[in-house]
Scaffold this motif. Structure first.
Motif, short mmCIF file in Angstrom:
data_model
loop_
_atom_site.label_atom_id
_atom_site.label_comp_id
_atom_site.label_asym_id
_atom_site.label_seq_id
_atom_site.Cartn_x
_atom_site.Cartn_y
_atom_site.Cartn_z
N LEU A 1 39.06 69.19 4.42
CA LEU A 1 39.79 70.71 4.93
C LEU A 1 41.70 69.78 4.99
O LEU A 1 41.47 69.49 6.21
CB LEU A 1 39.39 70.92 5.84
N SER A 2 42.28 70.53 4.83
CA SER A 2 43.80 69.82 4.93
C SER A 2 43.77 68.43 4.73
O SER A 2 43.31 67.95 3.98
CB SER A 2 44.23 70.65 6.18
N ASP A 3 44.24 68.03 6.32
CA ASP A 3 44.02 66.82 5.72
C ASP A 3 42.50 65.49 6.70
O ASP A 3 43.01 64.05 7.05
CB ASP A 3 44.82 66.31 6.64
N CYS A 4 41.46 66.34 6.65
CA CYS A 4 40.41 66.42 7.41
C CYS A 4 39.39 65.53 5.77
O CYS A 4 39.01 66.91 5.50
CB CYS A 4 39.57 66.48 8.33
N VAL A 5 38.36 64.65 5.25
CA VAL A 5 37.85 64.57 4.96
C VAL A 5 36.38 64.13 4.99
O VAL A 5 36.61 62.85 6.01
CB VAL A 5 38.44 63.36 3.50
N VAL A 6 35.33 64.65 4.75
CA VAL A 6 33.64 64.20 4.99
C VAL A 6 33.49 62.91 3.76
O VAL A 6 33.00 63.46 2.64
CB VAL A 6 32.73 65.47 5.73
N TYR A 7 32.73 61.57 3.74
CA TYR A 7 32.05 61.19 3.62
C TYR A 7 30.80 60.86 3.85
O TYR A 7 30.28 61.11 4.83
CB TYR A 7 32.34 60.03 2.82
N PHE B 1 41.66 55.09 1.77
CA PHE B 1 41.81 55.37 3.06
C PHE B 1 42.13 53.93 3.55
O PHE B 1 41.55 53.02 3.61
CB PHE B 1 40.74 56.53 3.62
N ARG B 2 42.81 54.04 4.88
CA ARG B 2 42.99 52.83 5.53
C ARG B 2 43.04 53.35 6.86
O ARG B 2 43.88 54.31 7.31
CB ARG B 2 44.38 52.04 5.21
N LEU B 3 42.70 52.44 8.31
CA LEU B 3 42.76 53.23 9.08
C LEU B 3 43.47 52.54 9.91
O LEU B 3 44.51 51.42 9.64
CB LEU B 3 41.50 52.82 10.15
N GLY B 4 44.50 53.01 10.71
CA GLY B 4 45.61 52.61 11.78
C GLY B 4 46.86 54.38 12.08
O GLY B 4 46.20 55.01 11.99
N PRO B 5 47.45 54.29 13.37
CA PRO B 5 48.44 54.00 13.73
C PRO B 5 49.66 55.09 13.37
O PRO B 5 49.63 55.81 13.64
CB PRO B 5 48.61 53.82 14.99
N THR B 6 49.78 54.87 12.13
CA THR B 6 51.18 55.40 11.22
C THR B 6 51.17 56.38 11.02
O THR B 6 49.20 57.07 10.28
CB THR B 6 52.06 53.88 10.38
N PRO B 7 51.86 58.09 10.21
CA PRO B 7 51.80 58.58 9.15
C PRO B 7 50.76 57.99 7.89
O PRO B 7 51.71 57.21 7.42
CB PRO B 7 52.79 59.24 9.22
N GLY B 8 50.04 58.94 7.63
CA GLY B 8 49.15 59.30 6.09
C GLY B 8 48.08 58.01 6.25
O GLY B 8 47.53 58.11 5.31
N LEU B 9 48.34 56.90 7.83
CA LEU B 9 46.84 55.70 8.39
C LEU B 9 46.06 56.75 8.21
O LEU B 9 46.23 58.79 8.42
CB LEU B 9 47.31 54.91 8.78
N ALA B 10 44.57 56.78 8.18
CA ALA B 10 43.36 57.59 9.29
C ALA B 10 43.06 57.08 10.29
O ALA B 10 43.24 56.21 10.97
CB ALA B 10 41.95 57.34 7.76
N LYS B 11 42.21 58.52 10.42
CA LYS B 11 41.55 57.21 11.98
C LYS B 11 40.21 58.23 11.99
O LYS B 11 40.14 59.20 11.39
CB LYS B 11 42.62 58.55 13.38
N LEU B 12 38.95 58.14 13.05
CA LEU B 12 37.78 58.98 12.84
C LEU B 12 37.99 60.28 13.65
O LEU B 12 38.68 60.98 14.35
CB LEU B 12 36.92 57.62 13.82
N GLU B 13 37.14 61.22 12.97
CA GLU B 13 37.89 62.88 12.75
C GLU B 13 36.12 63.14 13.66
O GLU B 13 36.09 63.70 14.70
CB GLU B 13 37.86 63.08 11.68
N GLY B 14 34.88 62.50 13.39
CA GLY B 14 33.40 62.54 13.58
C GLY B 14 32.41 61.98 12.99
O GLY B 14 32.57 62.01 11.82
#
Length: 709
Positions: free
Chosen positions: A634-640, A664-677
């Motif tokens: 959904l837009s910028d969120c992906v579920v695995y 996908f890589r974790l990190g605080p900059t635009p384009g990197l990922a964070k945990l959504e849920g």
């Protein structure tokens, strides 16, 4: 006989009385005896030199907590310099209360940009004189952890008190860095005069060819009522379109004082101005909190904060982004213009005079007609030409994998983990080449991935793994025939190794990276604000996940700034194709947004196309590296599906422990990922079977909401 309780109550009442200061003349004598200038004392008290003058001539008195600090200082001086004591040969070092502090009334370089709908064409102001009204107190703010301090720009002498203030009902105008100004205004015209002549509010332009930012006054409910405004705006229209009727007493006051309102009228965000004279701009922005000027979705909790904290939130946003001009969407759009001003001064070759000319790389001053497939169905270009050739459908993903394509191994995994890409649209805007000129029409052109535009091409022959969404449609379904696509979408088909042969195209000859400065400023604002909340670039992935888990609780004001920055990105891109509003609109009529040079649906399509292609590229790389396929996007969120409750359990890492490039890589900059849920896999499968998108609900857990919301 008085009881103990009564005696204590009397004592408490005495303790709560305001401290008494020596007479004004004695205050001046003590300061001079200590060898301290009025300016130095003003810096120590975080007020203005004029305020100190007022304290010493009896025109005004400081208020708490500045009152207590001033009293402490005077008591210390009185002990050292009694009225009839011997003169001291050498002045001792002043105590802590009299030490000068760095000037904190920094006016960040925030530009003035054109009104989002219709604004008066006015020019930058001449330098303002120092304000005459005093700064009277600094409010106590909530306790918060020390944050990393970014370097502040030099103070602009025209705007010593920063870009904005929040006015309360008692006449206190709370500004940035804790300053509070005394505002005597009791009517809106008086408030406008005070703001322009005495407040010292405003901000310098961001670009040398731009304009200074008009001062912003935010009205609390009490301040609005004091000025004669209603507590709430009532009506049947959408709240953002509500405004005072023209016969309202306050509107009449404004008109009588020879001030003007923009076409938006007096609503939650009102601009009050006079036409420029001799190049001097006179304009003030008002925002009414009780009229929902600060939408809770973009500014969570800010409208309920104390005035000092509202000023802190908006002040940080103004310093890092732009002085708010309306909604975060409006501010996002205005930031584009502020960083790419449409005009610059050029010298006329014949007369030698300096005149206004086009600024290269900008969108200019005139609105531009879109190509028919780039427009919306109600646009005059479409209605008047009876266009039936189809439209661009470059939107973000809303895709769910069919449950028939789930393997038994996937269903037996215990968890569904959602990843969210940080400001994915902002990341897509980086180094993005867009069209700057009007579109030209071509038949059977040869595809060129370097030319921005819209292409009619058949991509239905592209064969991809059905466990991944199609990169060519927002639904993720395979195209069934020819359709219009933005350049990035067609280029990705070519990247995948497929032949593309466009039937038609609308292309732009003049191009440029229009959004680059917008991307750079917002990226810096986003990264710096996250860092202030404890989420920095040097964290390991484990530390990053832990920091993100608690960052919103570190400082609620900064968390609100972060939310506003993210809303500015999405809203600004959305404004590039703003649709008509109001139930009275008829297809084929022009609407206000079309009069802006920044009504550019092709630029919006380019950003979204690139963001969706970036997402698909990561999905494909993840499948190749890990064998995992997404359940939903959904837009910028992906579920695995995942064997563990953390992204660390399925993201690809090299033997060295470093993340594998391409996924996908974790990190605080635009384009990197964070945990959504994180939820149980059975929860996700159940939603998929019911036709819901797990990516929409994975953050909140229990969710059976309408997918069309």
């Amino acid at each position: 006989m008085a009881s103990e309780e009564e005696l204590f109550a009397n004592i408490d009442a005495l303790l709560e009385e305001e401290p008494q200061l020596p007479p004004p003349a004695e205050r001046a004598r003590l300061r001079e005896a200590a060898g301290i200038t009025q300016a130095r004392l003003a810096a120590a008290l975080k007020t203005t030199t004029q305020s100190v003058k007022n304290y010493e001539n009896g025109r005004s008195e400081p208020k708490s907590p500045r009152l207590e600090a001033y009293q402490r200082l005077l008591k210390g001086w009185a002990a050292r310099y009694p009225a009839h004591g011997a003169a001291v040969a050498a002045a001792p070092a002043p105590d802590a209360a009299s030490q000068p502090v760095p000037e904190t009334f920094t006016s960040p370089p925030v530009p003035e940009a054109p009104e989002a709908e219709t604004a008066a064409p006015v020019e930058p102001p001449a330098a303002q004189a120092a304000p005459e009204r005093p700064a009277t107190r600094r409010p106590a703010t909530s306790r918060r952890p020390a944050a990393r301090k970014a370097a502040k720009p030099a103070t602009d002498p025209r705007f010593p008190h920063g870009p904005l203030a929040v006015l309360d009902g008692d006449g206190s105008a709370y500004g940035v860095d804790g300053i509070v100004l005394d505002c005597p205004a009791t009517t809106v015209p008086e408030l406008v005069d005070w703001t322009l002549k005495e407040s010292g509010l405003g901000a310098a332009k961001l670009h040398r060819n731009g304009k200074d930012s008009d001062p912003l006054i935010v009205l609390t409910e009490a301040a609005a009522v004091k000025l004669g405004l209603p507590e709430r705006l009532e009506g049947h229209e959408q709240r953002r379109s509500l405004r005072l009727p023209e016969d309202h007493p306050v509107v009449k006051q404004v008109t009588k004082a020879k001030w003007k309102l923009t076409q938006r009228g007096f609503g939650p965000w009102a601009r009050i101005y006079r036409p420029a004279q001799a190049g001097q701009r006179q304009c003030v922005q008002l925002a009414v909190l009780s009229w929902d000027a600060l939408d809770s979705r973009s500014w969570p909790g800010v409208a309920e904060m104390e005035p000092a904290d509202v000023a802190r939130v908006l002040g940080i946003y103004a310093q890092r982004v732009i002085t708010p001009r309306g909604s975060t969407a409006v501010s996002g759009l205005e930031l584009m213009t502020a960083l790419r001003p449409p005009t610059r001064a050029v010298q006329d070759k014949e007369t030698g005079n300096w005149v206004s000319g086009h600024n290269p790389g900008s969108l200019g001053t005139e609105p531009m007609h879109p190509a028919p497939p780039e427009a919306t169905q109600e646009h005059p270009v479409v209605v008047n030409s009876s266009w039936t050739g189809g439209f661009l459908d470059e939107e973000a993903y809303q895709w769910v994998r069919s449950v028939d394509l789930l393997s038994d191994e996937e269903c037996l995994l215990p968890y569904a983990v959602g990843l969210d890409l940080n400001t994915a649209f902002l990341a897509a805007a980086a180094r993005l080449t867009v069209g700057l000129s009007a579109p030209d029409h071509f038949h059977h052109p040869t595809f060129n991935p370097k030319i921005p535009g819209s292409w009619l091409v058949d991509l239905s022959h592209v064969e991809l793994d059905p466990r991944l969404p199609s990169p060519f449609t927002p639904t993720g379904e395979r195209p069934t025939g020819p359709a219009w696509y933005q350049t990035h979408t067609v280029a990705y088909a070519q990247e995948l190794g497929y032949n593309v042969a466009p039937f038609e195209a609308y292309l732009r000859r003049e191009t440029g990276a229009y959004l680059d400065p917008w991307h750079d400023r917002l990226k810096t604002a986003y990264v710096d604000t996250l860092a202030d909340l404890g989420v920095t670039k040097d964290l390991t992935d484990q530390e990053f996940l832990a920091a993100m888990e608690r960052h919103k609780d570190v400082d609620t004001a900064l968390a609100a700034v972060l939310a506003a920055i993210k809303a500015t990105v999405k809203g600004g891109i959305g404004k590039l194709r703003e649709r008509p509003q109001g139930r009275h609109y008829k297809d084929g009529e022009r609407w206000p947004a079309l009069e802006r040079p920044t009504w550019r649906p092709d630029i919006r399509a380019a950003v979204i196309s690139k963001a969706r292609v970036n997402m698909h590229r990561k999905l494909a790389n993840m499948a190749r590296m890990t064998g995992l396929y997404p359940l939903a996007v959904l837009s910028d969120c992906v579920v695995y599906p995942s064997p563990g409750a953390s992204p660390l359990d399925f993201l690809p890492y090299a033997a060295s422990g470093k993340p594998q490039p391409g996924g996908f890589r974790l990190g605080p900059t635009p384009g990197l990922a964070k945990l959504e849920g994180v939820q149980e896999m059975s929860w996700a499968v159940d939603l998929m079977e019911k036709g819901f998108n797990p990516a929409r609900h994975i953050k909140g857990g229990d969710a059976v909401m309408d997918e069309g919301e």
